[in-house]
Scaffold this motif. Sequence first.
Motif, mmCIF file in Angstrom:
data_model
loop_
_atom_site.group_PDB
_atom_site.id
_atom_site.type_symbol
_atom_site.label_atom_id
_atom_site.label_comp_id
_atom_site.label_asym_id
_atom_site.label_seq_id
_atom_site.Cartn_x
_atom_site.Cartn_y
_atom_site.Cartn_z
ATOM 1 N N UNK A 103 1.351 4.737 7.760
ATOM 2 C CA UNK A 103 0.803 6.091 7.695
ATOM 3 C C UNK A 103 1.010 6.729 6.331
ATOM 4 N N UNK A 104 1.885 6.157 5.503
ATOM 5 C CA UNK A 104 2.141 6.705 4.174
ATOM 6 C C UNK A 104 1.232 6.107 3.105
ATOM 7 N N UNK A 105 0.402 5.145 3.462
ATOM 8 C CA UNK A 105 -0.498 4.524 2.486
ATOM 9 C C UNK A 105 -1.494 5.569 1.986
ATOM 10 N N UNK A 106 -1.697 5.632 0.665
ATOM 11 C CA UNK A 106 -2.549 6.698 0.108
ATOM 12 C C UNK A 106 -4.011 6.621 0.516
ATOM 13 N N UNK A 107 -4.534 5.440 0.770
ATOM 14 C CA UNK A 107 -5.962 5.300 1.065
ATOM 15 C C UNK A 107 -6.250 5.235 2.563
ATOM 16 N N UNK A 108 -5.309 5.667 3.372
ATOM 17 C CA UNK A 108 -5.448 5.462 4.809
ATOM 18 C C UNK A 108 -5.309 6.761 5.587
ATOM 19 N N UNK A 109 -6.196 6.936 6.545
ATOM 20 C CA UNK A 109 -6.057 7.998 7.541
ATOM 21 C C UNK A 109 -5.641 7.299 8.830
ATOM 22 N N UNK A 110 -4.337 7.107 9.004
ATOM 23 C CA UNK A 110 -3.815 6.358 10.138
ATOM 24 C C UNK A 110 -4.135 6.976 11.480
ATOM 25 N N UNK A 111 -4.126 8.297 11.545
ATOM 26 C CA UNK A 111 -4.453 8.965 12.804
ATOM 27 C C UNK A 111 -5.893 8.677 13.197
#
Length: 105
Positions: free
Chosen positions: A65-73
């Motif tokens: 969830x902390x990856x800059x290019x990701x919207x984990x939700x």
Amino acid sequence: MNAMDTFSMIHDARILIVGGTDSDAGALEPMLRDAGYTSIALANDHLGARELHNKNRYDLVLVDLDAPSLDGSQLMYELRGLAPDACPPVVVLAEQQCRRMRAIQ
């Protein structure tokens, strides 16, 4: 089925790591391979992860969830929407407790 068959089946599990090679999740790939897992894929963002999951139906999804290019939700929402009764287990990785709690909700 004996213990060796079960062990082999576990290592054949299809695992998707989402967050990219430059994220903390990307560091999991070599560790999983060293542990004997053979079917591991990486995705940098939720769109790539969704496309890969549509093709391969992973057994486990690890999401940074902390990856800059990701919207984990968004990714978790989309995975559930693809096949609500066959959504794979999702393990979230996040430094901030508020992000982990939001993912659980």
